[in-house]
Design an enzyme around this catalytic site. Structure first.
Site, short mmCIF file in Angstrom:
data_model
loop_
_atom_site.label_atom_id
_atom_site.label_comp_id
_atom_site.label_asym_id
_atom_site.label_seq_id
_atom_site.Cartn_x
_atom_site.Cartn_y
_atom_site.Cartn_z
N ILE A 154 0.84 -1.20 0.00
CA ILE A 154 0.00 0.00 0.00
C ILE A 154 0.87 1.25 0.00
CG2 ILE A 154 -1.73 1.31 1.31
CD1 ILE A 154 -2.77 -1.47 2.34
N ASP A 173 11.04 2.60 6.72
CA ASP A 173 10.57 1.21 6.82
C ASP A 173 11.61 0.43 7.59
OD1 ASP A 173 9.89 -1.64 6.13
OD2 ASP A 173 8.44 -0.65 4.83
N CYS A 205 2.27 1.01 7.82
CA CYS A 205 2.98 -0.13 8.42
C CYS A 205 1.96 -0.93 9.25
CB CYS A 205 4.13 0.36 9.30
SG CYS A 205 3.60 1.50 10.58
N PRO A 206 2.30 -2.17 9.58
CA PRO A 206 1.38 -2.96 10.41
C PRO A 206 1.43 -2.49 11.87
CG PRO A 206 3.36 -4.23 9.94
CD PRO A 206 3.51 -2.93 9.20
N THR A 232 -4.54 5.27 7.58
CA THR A 232 -5.48 4.29 7.00
C THR A 232 -4.98 2.87 7.29
OG1 THR A 232 -4.35 4.42 4.86
CG2 THR A 232 -6.31 5.80 5.13
N SER A 233 -4.12 2.74 8.31
CA SER A 233 -3.55 1.40 8.59
C SER A 233 -4.23 0.72 9.78
CB SER A 233 -2.05 1.49 8.82
OG SER A 233 -1.38 1.23 7.61
N ARG A 234 -3.84 1.09 10.98
CA ARG A 234 -4.47 0.54 12.18
C ARG A 234 -4.53 1.65 13.22
NH1 ARG A 234 -6.19 -2.80 9.44
NH2 ARG A 234 -5.99 -5.06 9.55
N ASP A 258 -8.96 6.70 8.96
CA ASP A 258 -9.90 5.66 8.53
C ASP A 258 -9.98 4.58 9.61
OD1 ASP A 258 -11.63 4.40 6.55
OD2 ASP A 258 -10.05 2.89 6.36
N GLU A 263 -11.80 1.47 17.84
CA GLU A 263 -12.87 1.40 16.84
C GLU A 263 -13.76 0.17 16.95
OE1 GLU A 263 -10.38 1.20 13.24
OE2 GLU A 263 -11.15 -0.82 12.87
N HIS A 295 -13.17 2.77 8.71
CA HIS A 295 -12.41 1.62 8.20
C HIS A 295 -12.97 1.15 6.85
CE1 HIS A 295 -9.50 -1.60 9.88
NE2 HIS A 295 -9.50 -1.64 8.55
P1 NAD Z 1 2.80 -4.86 3.66
O1 NAD Z 1 3.13 -6.01 4.53
O2 NAD Z 1 2.91 -5.03 2.18
O3 NAD Z 1 3.68 -3.60 4.06
C1 NAD Z 1 3.92 -3.22 5.40
C2 NAD Z 1 5.27 -2.54 5.45
O4 NAD Z 1 5.49 -2.10 6.79
C3 NAD Z 1 6.44 -3.49 5.09
O5 NAD Z 1 7.27 -2.90 4.11
C4 NAD Z 1 7.15 -3.69 6.40
O6 NAD Z 1 8.56 -3.88 6.25
C5 NAD Z 1 6.84 -2.37 7.10
N1 NAD Z 1 7.07 -2.44 8.53
C6 NAD Z 1 6.99 -3.50 9.36
N2 NAD Z 1 7.34 -3.15 10.61
C7 NAD Z 1 7.66 -1.85 10.56
C8 NAD Z 1 8.12 -0.91 11.52
N3 NAD Z 1 8.33 -1.28 12.80
N4 NAD Z 1 8.35 0.36 11.13
C9 NAD Z 1 8.18 0.72 9.83
N5 NAD Z 1 7.75 -0.11 8.87
C10 NAD Z 1 7.49 -1.38 9.23
O7 NAD Z 1 1.32 -4.44 4.08
P2 NAD Z 1 0.28 -3.58 3.22
O8 NAD Z 1 -0.56 -4.52 2.40
O9 NAD Z 1 0.96 -2.45 2.56
O10 NAD Z 1 -0.67 -3.04 4.38
C11 NAD Z 1 -0.19 -2.07 5.31
C12 NAD Z 1 -1.18 -1.93 6.44
O11 NAD Z 1 -2.39 -1.38 5.94
C13 NAD Z 1 -1.63 -3.29 7.05
O12 NAD Z 1 -0.76 -3.68 8.08
C14 NAD Z 1 -2.99 -2.99 7.57
O13 NAD Z 1 -2.87 -2.64 8.94
C15 NAD Z 1 -3.44 -1.75 6.80
N6 NAD Z 1 -4.66 -1.98 6.00
C16 NAD Z 1 -5.72 -1.16 6.20
C17 NAD Z 1 -6.87 -1.33 5.44
C18 NAD Z 1 -8.07 -0.44 5.61
O14 NAD Z 1 -9.16 -0.76 5.11
N7 NAD Z 1 -7.96 0.71 6.26
C19 NAD Z 1 -6.92 -2.36 4.49
C20 NAD Z 1 -5.78 -3.16 4.30
C21 NAD Z 1 -4.65 -2.97 5.06
#
Ligand code: NAD
Length: 344
Positions: A154, A173, A205-206, A232-234, A258, A263, A295
């Protein structure tokens, strides 16, 4: 195969019914979330299918495994709601690692543009035939610096979108992507430099112990005055109270969320007839420079199709081969090279 599907919403059913029917999976849809009180609904099923706000803690895992439920199919990418350590050796957990990174990245840009060009205000004003422009001044994205934390699927799509707007990118990252840094318009930097030099910060990031409250009072202190925060992550990546304080002190120019720390009892449901107990969320929503969506970044037709197809494939492949490339385990924490059997 019979699967108990928790936290079911009307928009989930068409795609899951379609792919389930093709592969002989019978989904039983429960509107309730999975938790310690509802876990017994899974009695007699081969697996459960869960989403981001279902509770998959040790008690739920123990009860599922006592009842002979063998699989937990997450219909999402994040797995912070699953006690992976406890699941190890007890139950198999699969996820959908990628469905549409475009859905989330495009929603992030939609929120940013809405916020900084005051579209949310303009929409309400013009419905009331108020065509005044006072208070509507925005700023150009072109030439601004966006800090992107997490450059996975993303994050990279979001970076491309930002580059299309002529923005400079500072990235952070834990595992930088080779060749993404071009030494000019996209540069990997330390978190401190990202905080101090970005006009806009977007989280991709996660949620882990390390990233919990990655945006807190200390981080906001280091940021430029007027910084725009996008999440928009968590939810728990942002300390919501610190963000609120930052908005009140004018340090934070705008926030687009988001996701929200607390939540799980609110988002995805119609709470319009209820009195909101969460004062922090209520205060954030009351701010003219905060936009909250519930979300919904993932919610596109393409993403729903991909989620259903991958979830069904995960279940079928595992049932047929006792292996699944999208299995998660505690030992490898869902790393790309996770292979079923090697870790479990
Ligand atoms: P991904 O696994 O492809 O990418 C996550 C990135 O975060 C990786 O490059 C990883 O190396 C990096 N990372 C891990 N630990 C880290 C840290 N401590 N500091 C910095 N970076 C770190 O995941 P993605 O598919 O790009 O999704 C990212 C996040 O988006 C998911 O974890 C999820 O929480 C969130 N998400 C939200 C929605 C939504 O509807 N709002 C939908 C899908 C995903």
């Amino acid at each position: 195969m019979k699967i108990a599907f928790f936290d079911a919403k009307p928009y989930d059913k068409p795609s899951f019914d379609k792919y389930g029917k093709e592969k002989g999976i019978d989904f039983k849809y429960f509107e309730t979330k999975l938790n310690e009180d509802t876990v017994d609904l899974a009695h007699g099923y081969d697996g459960v299918c869960v989403f981001v706000n279902d509770t998959v803690n040790s008690a739920v895992i123990d009860r599922l495994s006592e009842m002979g439920v063998k699989m937990i199919a997450l219909r999402c990418a994040g797995f912070n709601n699953v006690d992976m350590k406890h699941a190890f050796g007890r139950i198999h957990v699969f996820r959908v690692p990628a469905y549409s990174p475009y859905a989330v990245a495009e929603h992030t840009m939609a929120l940013l543009l809405t916020s900084i060009r005051r579209i949310h205000k303009a929409y309400i004003r013009s419905r009331d035939f108020n065509f005044s422009l006072s208070g509507m001044t925005g700023f150009d994205l072109h030439g601004k610096t966006v800090g992107v934390i997490g450059t996975g699927r993303i994050g990279q799509v979001f970076i491309n979108i930002c580059r299309g707007f002529g923005m400079k990118v500072l990235a952070y990252d834990k595992y930088p992507v080779p060749n993404l840094d071009n030494g000019d318009t996209i540069r990997y930097v330390s978190l401190n430099e990202l905080f101090s030099s970005s006009d806009i910060i977007s989280l991709h990031c996660p949620l882990t112990d390390e990233t919990n409250h990655i945006i807190d009072a200390d981080a906001l202190d280091k940021c430029k005055r007027g910084v725009v925060i996008l999440n928009t992550s968590r939810g728990a990546l942002v300390d919501a109270e610190a963000l609120l304080a930052g908005i009140k002190s004018r340090k934070v120019g705008a926030a687009c969320l988001d996701v929200y720390e607390e939540e799980s009892d609110l988002f995805f449901e119609d709470n319009s007839g209820h009195i909101l107990e969460d004062d922090t969320l209520a205060r954030l929503i009351s701010m003219p420079n905060v936009i909250v969506t519930s979300h919904q970044a993932f919610l596109t037709e393409e993403a729903l199709e991909n989620i259903a197809e991958t979830t069904v494939n995960n279940l079928v492949v595992f049932a047929e081969t006792n292996q699944c490339p999208n299995e998660l385990c505690y030992r490898c924490s869902g790393a790309e090279d996770c292979k079923t059997g090697k870790c479990f």
